[in-house]
Design a protein around this motif. Structure first.
Motif, mmCIF file in Angstrom:
data_model
loop_
_atom_site.group_PDB
_atom_site.id
_atom_site.type_symbol
_atom_site.label_atom_id
_atom_site.label_comp_id
_atom_site.label_asym_id
_atom_site.label_seq_id
_atom_site.Cartn_x
_atom_site.Cartn_y
_atom_site.Cartn_z
ATOM 1 N N VAL A 89 -4.095 13.022 9.519
ATOM 2 C CA VAL A 89 -3.604 11.645 9.481
ATOM 3 C C VAL A 89 -4.695 10.732 8.927
ATOM 4 O O VAL A 89 -5.853 10.811 9.346
ATOM 5 C CB VAL A 89 -3.199 11.164 10.892
ATOM 6 C CG1 VAL A 89 -2.711 9.722 10.852
ATOM 7 C CG2 VAL A 89 -2.125 12.081 11.485
ATOM 8 N N ALA A 90 -4.337 9.872 7.983
ATOM 9 C CA ALA A 90 -5.292 8.920 7.406
ATOM 10 C C ALA A 90 -4.655 7.534 7.359
ATOM 11 O O ALA A 90 -3.428 7.386 7.456
ATOM 12 C CB ALA A 90 -5.725 9.355 6.005
ATOM 13 N N LEU A 91 -5.511 6.529 7.210
ATOM 14 C CA LEU A 91 -5.064 5.137 7.178
ATOM 15 C C LEU A 91 -5.345 4.510 5.819
ATOM 16 O O LEU A 91 -6.291 4.901 5.128
ATOM 17 C CB LEU A 91 -5.774 4.340 8.262
ATOM 18 C CG LEU A 91 -5.598 4.825 9.700
ATOM 19 C CD1 LEU A 91 -6.451 4.004 10.654
ATOM 20 C CD2 LEU A 91 -4.130 4.784 10.118
ATOM 21 N N ASP A 150 0.875 0.817 7.504
ATOM 22 C CA ASP A 150 1.825 -0.028 8.233
ATOM 23 C C ASP A 150 1.176 -1.241 8.882
ATOM 24 O O ASP A 150 1.607 -1.696 9.945
ATOM 25 C CB ASP A 150 2.594 0.800 9.267
ATOM 26 C CG ASP A 150 1.731 1.760 10.073
ATOM 27 O OD1 ASP A 150 0.534 1.886 9.780
ATOM 28 O OD2 ASP A 150 2.266 2.396 10.999
ATOM 29 N N GLY A 151 0.151 -1.789 8.242
ATOM 30 C CA GLY A 151 -0.346 -3.100 8.606
ATOM 31 C C GLY A 151 -1.339 -3.146 9.749
ATOM 32 O O GLY A 151 -1.739 -2.123 10.316
ATOM 33 N N VAL A 152 -1.734 -4.371 10.072
ATOM 34 C CA VAL A 152 -2.756 -4.605 11.091
ATOM 35 C C VAL A 152 -2.370 -3.962 12.417
ATOM 36 O O VAL A 152 -3.208 -3.368 13.101
ATOM 37 C CB VAL A 152 -2.972 -6.122 11.265
ATOM 38 C CG1 VAL A 152 -3.828 -6.411 12.487
ATOM 39 C CG2 VAL A 152 -3.624 -6.709 10.008
ATOM 40 N N TRP A 153 -1.094 -4.074 12.798
ATOM 41 C CA TRP A 153 -0.622 -3.510 14.061
ATOM 42 C C TRP A 153 0.000 -2.132 13.813
ATOM 43 O O TRP A 153 1.099 -1.828 14.258
ATOM 44 C CB TRP A 153 0.365 -4.461 14.721
ATOM 45 C CG TRP A 153 -0.252 -5.775 15.044
ATOM 46 C CD1 TRP A 153 -0.242 -6.905 14.275
ATOM 47 C CD2 TRP A 153 -1.037 -6.090 16.189
ATOM 48 N NE1 TRP A 153 -0.950 -7.908 14.868
ATOM 49 C CE2 TRP A 153 -1.461 -7.442 16.063
ATOM 50 C CE3 TRP A 153 -1.422 -5.380 17.328
ATOM 51 C CZ2 TRP A 153 -2.240 -8.072 17.020
ATOM 52 C CZ3 TRP A 153 -2.196 -6.022 18.283
ATOM 53 C CH2 TRP A 153 -2.600 -7.344 18.119
ATOM 54 N N SER A 154 -0.735 -1.289 13.131
ATOM 55 C CA SER A 154 -0.256 0.019 12.674
ATOM 56 C C SER A 154 0.172 0.927 13.825
ATOM 57 O O SER A 154 -0.610 1.230 14.733
ATOM 58 C CB SER A 154 -1.369 0.699 11.877
ATOM 59 O OG SER A 154 -1.087 2.064 11.653
ATOM 60 N N ALA A 155 1.414 1.404 13.763
ATOM 61 C CA ALA A 155 1.896 2.367 14.753
ATOM 62 C C ALA A 155 1.200 3.714 14.568
ATOM 63 O O ALA A 155 0.896 4.401 15.548
ATOM 64 C CB ALA A 155 3.408 2.531 14.623
ATOM 65 N N VAL A 156 0.955 4.101 13.320
ATOM 66 C CA VAL A 156 0.273 5.375 13.068
ATOM 67 C C VAL A 156 -1.142 5.347 13.645
ATOM 68 O O VAL A 156 -1.592 6.314 14.282
ATOM 69 C CB VAL A 156 0.240 5.676 11.557
ATOM 70 C CG1 VAL A 156 -0.685 6.856 11.259
ATOM 71 C CG2 VAL A 156 1.644 5.966 11.048
ATOM 72 N N ARG A 157 -1.842 4.242 13.442
ATOM 73 C CA ARG A 157 -3.200 4.145 14.001
ATOM 74 C C ARG A 157 -3.173 4.226 15.525
ATOM 75 O O ARG A 157 -3.997 4.916 16.151
ATOM 76 C CB ARG A 157 -3.859 2.851 13.548
ATOM 77 C CG ARG A 157 -5.362 2.765 13.886
ATOM 78 C CD ARG A 157 -5.939 1.395 13.575
ATOM 79 N NE ARG A 157 -5.299 0.371 14.389
ATOM 80 C CZ ARG A 157 -4.854 -0.777 13.919
ATOM 81 N NH1 ARG A 157 -4.983 -1.084 12.638
ATOM 82 N NH2 ARG A 157 -4.278 -1.651 14.727
ATOM 83 N N ALA A 211 0.822 -1.212 0.000
ATOM 84 C CA ALA A 211 0.000 0.000 0.000
ATOM 85 C C ALA A 211 0.856 1.262 0.000
ATOM 86 O O ALA A 211 0.575 2.214 -0.742
ATOM 87 C CB ALA A 211 -0.934 -0.010 1.214
ATOM 88 N N GLY A 212 1.908 1.299 0.825
ATOM 89 C CA GLY A 212 2.728 2.498 0.935
ATOM 90 C C GLY A 212 3.410 2.896 -0.356
ATOM 91 O O GLY A 212 3.265 4.032 -0.826
ATOM 92 N N ASP A 233 3.039 17.821 5.897
ATOM 93 C CA ASP A 233 1.668 18.321 5.748
ATOM 94 C C ASP A 233 0.651 17.252 6.127
ATOM 95 O O ASP A 233 -0.381 17.561 6.739
ATOM 96 C CB ASP A 233 1.429 18.782 4.301
ATOM 97 C CG ASP A 233 2.300 19.969 3.932
ATOM 98 O OD1 ASP A 233 2.060 21.047 4.480
ATOM 99 O OD2 ASP A 233 3.231 19.785 3.126
ATOM 100 N N LEU A 234 0.951 15.996 5.759
ATOM 101 C CA LEU A 234 0.040 14.884 6.019
ATOM 102 C C LEU A 234 0.850 13.653 6.406
ATOM 103 O O LEU A 234 2.009 13.511 6.018
ATOM 104 C CB LEU A 234 -0.794 14.554 4.778
ATOM 105 C CG LEU A 234 -1.632 15.681 4.155
ATOM 106 C CD1 LEU A 234 -2.240 15.218 2.825
ATOM 107 C CD2 LEU A 234 -2.717 16.149 5.103
ATOM 108 N N VAL A 235 0.202 12.742 7.146
ATOM 109 C CA VAL A 235 0.806 11.461 7.484
ATOM 110 C C VAL A 235 -0.204 10.361 7.163
ATOM 111 O O VAL A 235 -1.382 10.460 7.522
ATOM 112 C CB VAL A 235 1.198 11.380 8.977
ATOM 113 C CG1 VAL A 235 1.701 9.981 9.329
ATOM 114 C CG2 VAL A 235 2.261 12.418 9.310
ATOM 115 N N ILE A 236 0.275 9.312 6.480
ATOM 116 C CA ILE A 236 -0.585 8.192 6.106
ATOM 117 C C ILE A 236 -0.032 6.921 6.741
ATOM 118 O O ILE A 236 1.142 6.575 6.563
ATOM 119 C CB ILE A 236 -0.650 8.002 4.570
ATOM 120 C CG1 ILE A 236 -0.978 9.323 3.871
ATOM 121 C CG2 ILE A 236 -1.665 6.911 4.226
ATOM 122 C CD1 ILE A 236 -2.331 9.913 4.219
#
Length: 406
Positions: free
Chosen positions: A289-291, A155-162, A11-12, A149-152
């Protein structure tokens, strides 16, 4: 606009590709020291093929097609009980898609398509996010702090961003009921270009189990797969040796080719182990921030890669259409994909119990029912109508010409 993407699997890099095409400046951060090799065979279905064709990468992908053209259920003696041909249920909706590629090969293709235009930060990870009116301040495990400006989060099921921007993992994850591992193994038997699957009843302290051998383009090398139903087992995600022992312990009484597969697993340097988990997030963005991908709609059966590729295309396109207005773009991204993602995420008929029956009688009943369905006009019910779902979304062109074939 500067966009930070966490995760350099599928995805990235797909998102980075399209963001660059639209004039954004993407940066990819990835915990691994390099693009991850190996992995299981993955499917490219329906509309996802349209996306890779517009990227000009379809010829490269087809050149690395695993050659798999079906799946066969076998018994303990290796006798073939029934099979699913790659074209039985449509060009991209069968149990085995007409176009399959090893995950590591697809990751490599996407990395090569972006590495000259996109900044990659390997062997690093995001440690904090702080949103403000002018952007997102980000700290990293190794790199100096920066502002984007943005962060997406890709990073998978165990997403650090989420976890950092949305909340604890437990709020978004549903347990799938089984563990799985994937690893390289010698072929062990004549696969004839087909994936072999073998079910075993409960034993060795766990529930129903299944082993699989998946052929690759190298006739001497396959991908081994081991699945077992159980309550969640505690393990250290960084201790690979302990994970291997856990898997081996679930198959101490196994027959067929499984003892030899376990030997290969213990020696493999590309071992993958995970708990089957489904992800559900009501709102796919929080501020800037989006996923994307498994971080927001992980856990589907056979559609995860396709959703990631389609999602990347749509997210980048909506950001371009909104001229970088993230509030407009993120809302449009979710609205355009919501029904597609919902349909792709439906569990297969029978669920985990159908996949991993706990008794010999249950295995026989499941196999007899599958043979009956394959013999009739209702065979499409086996996959829950994936062929239709895979093609249900129509993609805008977002003002970009199709990239010439590479």
């Amino acid at each position: 606009m500067k966009v930070l993407i966490s995760g350099a699997s599928v995805a990235g890099p797909a998102l980075a590709y399209w963001l660059h095409r639209h004039g954004f400046e993407p940066t990819l951060v990835e915990r691994a020291p390099a693009p991850r090799p190996g992995g299981q065979g993955i499917d490219l279905r329906g509309t996802a093929r349209t996306v890779v064709e517009r990227m000009g990468l379809m010829d490269q992908i087809r050149a690395r097609h695993t050659g798999v053209h079906g799946m066969v259920q076998v018994d303990a003696s290796g006798r073939r009980l029934f099979d699913f041909g790659g074209d039985v249920l449509g060009d991209s909706g069968g149990i085995i898609a007409e176009l399959e590629i090893l995950r590591g090969d697809l990751v490599d293709i996407f990395h090569r398509a972006t590495r000259d235009d996109v900044e990659y930060l390997f062997d690093d990870s995001i440690t904090s996010l702080s949103q403000g009116a002018e952007g997102v301040s980000v700290t990293f495990a190794h790199s100096a702090p920066r502002k984007f400006d943005l962060v997406i989060g890709a990073d998978g099921v165990w997403s650090a961003v989420r976890r950092l921007a949305f909340g604890p993992h437990e709020e978004f994850l549903t347990d799938g009921g089984y563990h799985l591992s994937v690893f390289a193994t010698p072929t062990l038997t004549d696969l004839q270009g087909q994936e072999l699957m073998y079910n075993m009843p409960a034993g060795s302290g766990v529930g129903g189990r299944m082993a699989g051998l998946y052929p690759t383009a190298d006739p001497d090398v396959a991908r081994g797969m081991l699945f077992f139903a159980t309550d969640p087992l505690p393990y250290d995600r960084r201790d690979i040796a302990a994970q291997k022992r856990l898997v081996a312990g679930a198959f101490t009484d196994a027959d067929w080719l499984v003892p030899r597969m376990v030997e290969s697993m213990l020696a493999a340097d590309d071992f993958y182990f995970a708990r089957a988990t489904r992800v559900h997030v009501d709102e796919w963005s929080r501020g800037r921030v989006a996923l994307l991908g498994d971080s927001v709609f992980g856990g589907s059966v056979g559609m995860g890669t396709s959703m990631a590729i389609v999602g990347a295309y749509v997210l980048a396109g909506e950001l371009a259409a909104a001229r970088g207005d993230h509030s407009v773009a993120f809302a449009a991204y979710q609205e355009r994909l919501a029904d597609y993602v919902c349909q792709c995420g439906r569990p297969m008929p029978g669920g985990t119990k159908g996949m991993l029956p706990a008794t010999r009688l249950g295995i026989r009943v499941r196999n007899a029912g599958t043979r009956l369905m394959l013999a009739g006009p209702w065979r499409g019910a086996i996959t829950g109508g994936l062929q239709k779902v895979a093609n249900m979304i129509t993609l805008p062109d977002y003002g970009l010409a199709v990239q010439p074939t590479r």
